[in-house]
Design a protein around this motif. Structure first.
Motif: not given
Length: 493
Positions: A2, A4, A356, A360, A363-367
């Motif tokens: 995801g 970094n 992906e 992101n 949510t701003g999160r990695s997958l």
């Protein structure tokens, strides 16, 4: 894999912009970065490191594998049967020119940035939240193609072996999807090698089928016939074939850019784009010949299912798997399997990139990469399970408007607005905070898509690209010029 932030920064924007004209921008100085396993991937938000760069024949092999697919074989049948062979030749010439130009222009942008088309579009024309819309479009298009390809392959296998139960059908579809997931988890270099082998094998088998056509004395007729779909007028058939070809050209350009970012030098983009476009044309021609070879048997088969002559003819053209099995038996089934094993692996990668980026951007999160690949194929199975492939196919008629507008918008923004006009900066700085929505980009593509779709749906314009491309360019340049002071001051995206 995801997002970094430290890894994604890469080189400073100015350094990338200066150096990337000659050789590839990479992730850092010093020794090449080592990867842990054959299944490791370059993250969606990571500039391609030097150790992962590929020679242009490897990237060309991936594109050749993508374009030599069952849907392209079907496209050859559509072009020849709706437009006739002579006007179909004009369509093929248009396809080559447009595919090459769009792939070259978009591919150079993604090469210079070292990032895939989803991320480049996100930072240039959509912004963070706005790119969710782009990802949803891409998921519907590319995962829709993935699902259609799965069904085409599955139906051909079911037909060849006479399996009719629902249990067999769903077991086969799930099994095929698991194969796509497994193959997509391998690194890009391994996929390139597999595609090169499958492409050679596919064209050897297709060559044998064309040999059978020649032996039967049908080759001359297969290459010179006129319109074969009942009730289709010449202008109508030509417009339909051109629109289909343009749809695949825009799709190919955005898809190819996910792999042109792996090129070692900018001058490699031209042969990559040319090779992909040439193999697309060869596949169209082979498809036109092969579909013709099995056409009569396919029409008879679908007529026996209760279809009228027009529906039976259309079904024969749009179900090349059945035509191939009817015409060439096990050899035809081999063509189907070889064609799909290449393209669906790449479709899984393209769909996973969109999934992906969607997660992101929202949510701003990695997958994790494996989760994105499984997610893309699960969405494809959901399309099949919910029986919405007819809606997906109907949407494909309008996707030429979306994909062509997307390509033209990205090209206009990068080369003209940010380039020649100096409104905004070229070069992505991933360390900068992202804005929420790039309203100039999102607004342009939305308005142009609505106008193009209305004109196409009401039959006022048979080939919407002729309106969409110039309208996208003019509208975006005009809005950017009016807002130039605010853009240069950084007040708006």
């Amino acid at each position: 894999m995801g997002f970094n932030e430290e890894k994604a920064k890469g080189k400073p924007t100015t350094d990338v912009a200066k150096r990337s004209r000659g050789r590839a921008p990479s992730e850092g100085e010093g020794s090449p970065k080592k990867r842990g396993s054959a299944t490791s991937q370059v993250s969606l938000f990571e500039r391609v490191p030097q150790s992962e760069r590929l020679a242009w024949p490897d990237i060309a092999a991936i594109l050749s594998g993508v374009v030599s697919s069952l849907s392209k074989l079907m496209g050859g049948g559509i072009v020849a049967f709706y437009a006739g062979c002579q006007m179909g030749g004009v369509t093929v010439a248009i396809t080559f020119a447009l595919s090459f130009l769009l792939t070259w222009f978009v591919g150079r942008i993604c090469y210079r940035e070292g990032l895939p088309s989803n991320v480049v579009s996100r930072y240039y024309i959509f912004d963070k939240k706005g790119s969710a819309a782009g990802s949803l479009i891409w998921i519907f298009v590319i995962v829709g193609v993935l699902a259609v390809g799965t069904v085409q392959l599955g139906n051909a296998i079911l037909f060849a072996f006479g399996w009719e139960s629902e249990v067999a059908r769903w077991t086969l579809f799930i099994g095929i999807s698991c194969v796509w997931v497994f193959m997509a988890l391998f690194g890009t270099k391994i996929i390139a090698r597999m595609n090169a082998v499958f492409v050679v094998a596919l064209f050897c088998v297709m060559g044998y089928v064309i040999y059978l056509i020649a032996v039967d004395g049908q080759l001359a007729e297969a290459a010179t016939h006129g319109i074969l779909i009942p009730g289709v007028e010449p202008v109508q058939g030509f417009a339909y074939s051109v629109n289909y070809a343009i749809m695949t050209s825009g799709l190919m350009a955005l898809f190819a850019a996910d792999f042109t970012r792996f090129a070692r030098r900018e001058r490699d983009i031209a042969p990559i784009a040319a090779t992909g476009s040439i193999f697309a044309i060869i596949t169209y021609i082979c498809g036109a010949l092969i579909v013709f070879y099995g056409f009569d048997k396919s029409v008879a088969y679908f007529a026996a299912q209760g279809m009228d002559p027009t529906l039976a003819a259309h079904a024969a053209v749009t179900n090349p798997g059945v035509s191939l099995v009817l015409a060439a038996g096990g050899v035809g089934l081999a063509v189907i399997c070889l064609s799909q094993m290449k393209v669906e692996t790449s479709n899984s990668i393209g769909g996973a990139n969109a999934v992906e980026n969607l997660v992101n951007s929202i949510t701003g999160r990695s997958l994790p990469w494996a989760a994105a690949v499984v997610g893309a194929n699960a969405i494809g199975l959901a399309f099949i399970l919910c029986n919405i492939l007819d809606q997906v196919n109907a949407f494909m008629s309008y996707s030429s408007i979306l994909t062509s507008s997307w390509c033209v918008l990205l090209i206009t923004d990068y080369y003209i607005v940010r380039g020649k006009m100096g409104i905004g900066r070229q070069g992505i700085d991933m360390a900068k905070p992202e804005k929420s929505v790039h309203w100039r980009g999102v607004g342009t593509i939305a308005v142009v898509t609505v106008i193009g779709s209305v004109l196409y749906a009401t039959n006022l314009v048979a080939v919407p690209f002729l309106v969409v491309a110039p309208l996208t360019m003019v509208a975006y340049i005009a809005v950017s010029w009016l807002l130039r002071d605010k853009i240069r001051a950084g007040a708006i995206g």
